[in-house]
Motif scaffolding. Structure first.
Motif, short mmCIF file in Angstrom:
data_model
loop_
_atom_site.label_atom_id
_atom_site.label_comp_id
_atom_site.label_asym_id
_atom_site.label_seq_id
_atom_site.Cartn_x
_atom_site.Cartn_y
_atom_site.Cartn_z
N VAL A 17 -19.04 16.53 -19.90
CA VAL A 17 -18.17 15.99 -18.85
C VAL A 17 -16.76 16.52 -19.07
O VAL A 17 -16.21 16.43 -20.17
N GLU A 18 -16.19 17.06 -18.01
CA GLU A 18 -14.83 17.59 -18.08
C GLU A 18 -14.01 17.03 -16.93
O GLU A 18 -14.56 16.62 -15.90
N PRO A 19 -12.68 17.00 -17.07
CA PRO A 19 -11.85 16.51 -15.96
C PRO A 19 -11.87 17.49 -14.79
O PRO A 19 -11.90 18.71 -14.98
N CYS A 20 -11.86 16.94 -13.60
CA CYS A 20 -11.78 17.77 -12.40
C CYS A 20 -10.39 18.38 -12.33
O CYS A 20 -9.39 17.67 -12.48
N PRO A 21 -10.26 19.69 -12.11
CA PRO A 21 -8.93 20.31 -12.05
C PRO A 21 -8.12 19.87 -10.84
O PRO A 21 -6.91 20.07 -10.81
N ALA A 22 -8.77 19.24 -9.86
CA ALA A 22 -8.06 18.81 -8.66
C ALA A 22 -7.62 17.34 -8.74
O ALA A 22 -6.45 17.02 -8.56
N CYS A 23 -8.57 16.44 -9.02
CA CYS A 23 -8.24 15.00 -8.99
C CYS A 23 -8.01 14.41 -10.38
O CYS A 23 -7.55 13.27 -10.48
N ALA A 24 -8.34 15.14 -11.44
CA ALA A 24 -8.13 14.74 -12.84
C ALA A 24 -9.11 13.68 -13.33
O ALA A 24 -9.14 13.37 -14.51
N ASP A 25 -9.93 13.10 -12.45
CA ASP A 25 -10.99 12.21 -12.90
C ASP A 25 -12.11 13.04 -13.51
O ASP A 25 -12.16 14.26 -13.32
N PRO A 26 -13.04 12.40 -14.24
CA PRO A 26 -14.19 13.17 -14.72
C PRO A 26 -14.88 13.86 -13.54
O PRO A 26 -15.06 13.26 -12.47
N LEU A 27 -15.24 15.12 -13.72
CA LEU A 27 -15.76 15.93 -12.63
C LEU A 27 -16.96 15.25 -11.97
O LEU A 27 -17.94 14.91 -12.62
N GLY A 28 -16.85 15.08 -10.67
CA GLY A 28 -17.90 14.43 -9.90
C GLY A 28 -17.53 13.04 -9.44
O GLY A 28 -18.06 12.55 -8.44
N ARG A 29 -16.60 12.40 -10.14
CA ARG A 29 -16.27 11.01 -9.81
C ARG A 29 -15.51 10.90 -8.49
O ARG A 29 -15.52 9.85 -7.85
N GLY A 30 -14.89 11.98 -8.06
CA GLY A 30 -14.19 11.96 -6.79
C GLY A 30 -15.06 12.29 -5.59
O GLY A 30 -14.56 12.40 -4.47
N TYR A 31 -16.36 12.47 -5.81
CA TYR A 31 -17.29 12.81 -4.74
C TYR A 31 -17.38 11.69 -3.70
O TYR A 31 -17.44 10.53 -4.08
N PRO A 32 -17.41 12.00 -2.40
CA PRO A 32 -17.28 13.33 -1.79
C PRO A 32 -15.88 13.62 -1.26
O PRO A 32 -15.68 14.64 -0.60
N THR A 33 -14.91 12.74 -1.57
CA THR A 33 -13.57 12.92 -0.97
C THR A 33 -12.77 14.02 -1.64
O THR A 33 -11.95 14.68 -0.99
N CYS A 34 -12.95 14.22 -2.95
CA CYS A 34 -12.26 15.31 -3.64
C CYS A 34 -13.00 16.61 -3.37
O CYS A 34 -14.18 16.73 -3.72
N PRO A 35 -12.35 17.60 -2.76
CA PRO A 35 -13.05 18.86 -2.43
C PRO A 35 -13.67 19.56 -3.64
O PRO A 35 -14.76 20.12 -3.54
N THR A 36 -12.98 19.53 -4.78
CA THR A 36 -13.51 20.22 -5.96
C THR A 36 -14.73 19.48 -6.51
O THR A 36 -15.74 20.11 -6.85
N CYS A 37 -14.64 18.16 -6.62
CA CYS A 37 -15.81 17.38 -7.05
C CYS A 37 -16.99 17.61 -6.12
O CYS A 37 -18.12 17.81 -6.56
N ALA A 38 -16.71 17.59 -4.82
CA ALA A 38 -17.78 17.79 -3.84
C ALA A 38 -18.40 19.18 -3.97
O ALA A 38 -19.63 19.34 -3.93
N GLU A 39 -17.56 20.19 -4.17
CA GLU A 39 -18.07 21.56 -4.29
C GLU A 39 -18.97 21.70 -5.51
O GLU A 39 -20.04 22.32 -5.45
#
Length: 204
Positions: A17-39
């Motif tokens: 698990v790594e932080p999302c470079p866009a929202c800084a939450d753990p990658l995936g936790r911003g799904y689907p509103t964070c574009p990077t997590c969603a991608e």
């Protein structure tokens, strides 16, 4: 192609698990509103869909064909992606997500027949949970807040291949009902989330 082809296995999963470079939450936790997590999450669905669509023509025609095919013809990821491509003919929302739309409800219920009818090994417990999480978060208006919070917290761990035990799921949901989402969000894995100490009013 054999019946019940597996899904979400064309791409390697993240090793940790790594932080999302866009929202800084753990990658995936911003799904689907964070574009990077969603991608990053959707990439596993898109890889299977791209492989299926490589020899196809119109994408909407392909989506309609996938949805009309007998159960087990295509990977579950392709069914899910077809539901995104082919909008609900009644409410025009993404199929399976329309609030209070009977057609969407029927389509969402029908997709899970794949998981229950598939032979052993066609879909793992982790893949099933990953599918549940994404479906729930895309149709957020139809689920309780605690259910959505559980899947949102879980998605980064599901993305790296983890799966919670039934006991862990139960304890995490108790903590969510108790309003401890912020504490759960700091935990590094399912075990740590489930291991939060009981509140005083629960131990007396």
């Amino acid at each position: 192609m054999p019946p019940y082809p597996p899904g979400a296995r064309l791409l390697a999963r993240p090793e940790a698990v790594e932080p999302c470079p866009a929202c800084a939450d753990p990658l995936g936790r911003g799904y689907p509103t964070c574009p990077t997590c969603a991608e990053r999450v959707d990439a596993f669905w898109k890889a299977d869909w791209a492989a299926l669509a490589a020899a196809a023509g119109d994408e909407r025609e392909l989506a309609a064909a996938v949805l009309a095919a007998p159960l087990g013809t295509h990977a579950w990821t392709c069914t899910d992606w077809a539901m995104r491509v082919f909008p609900c003919p009644v409410c025009r929302s993404e199929l399976g997500t329309g609030p209070a739309c009977p057609h969407c409800v029927k389509a969402d219920q029908a997709r899970w027949g794949w998981d229950h009818a598939a032979p052993a090994g066609a879909i793992t417990a982790n893949e099933h949970a990953l599918r549940l999480a994404v479906a729930a978060l895309r149709g957020a208006g139809e689920r309780r807040d605690t259910v959505l919070a559980f899947w949102r917290l879980s998605l980064p761990f599901l993305l790296v291949g983890a799966v919670a035990t039934p006991v862990q799921v139960g304890r995490i949901r108790v903590h969510l009902i108790a309003g401890r989402a912020d504490e759960l969000a700091e935990a590094p894995d399912f075990a740590a989330m489930a291991a939060l100490a009981d509140l005083p009013w629960r131990t007396g």
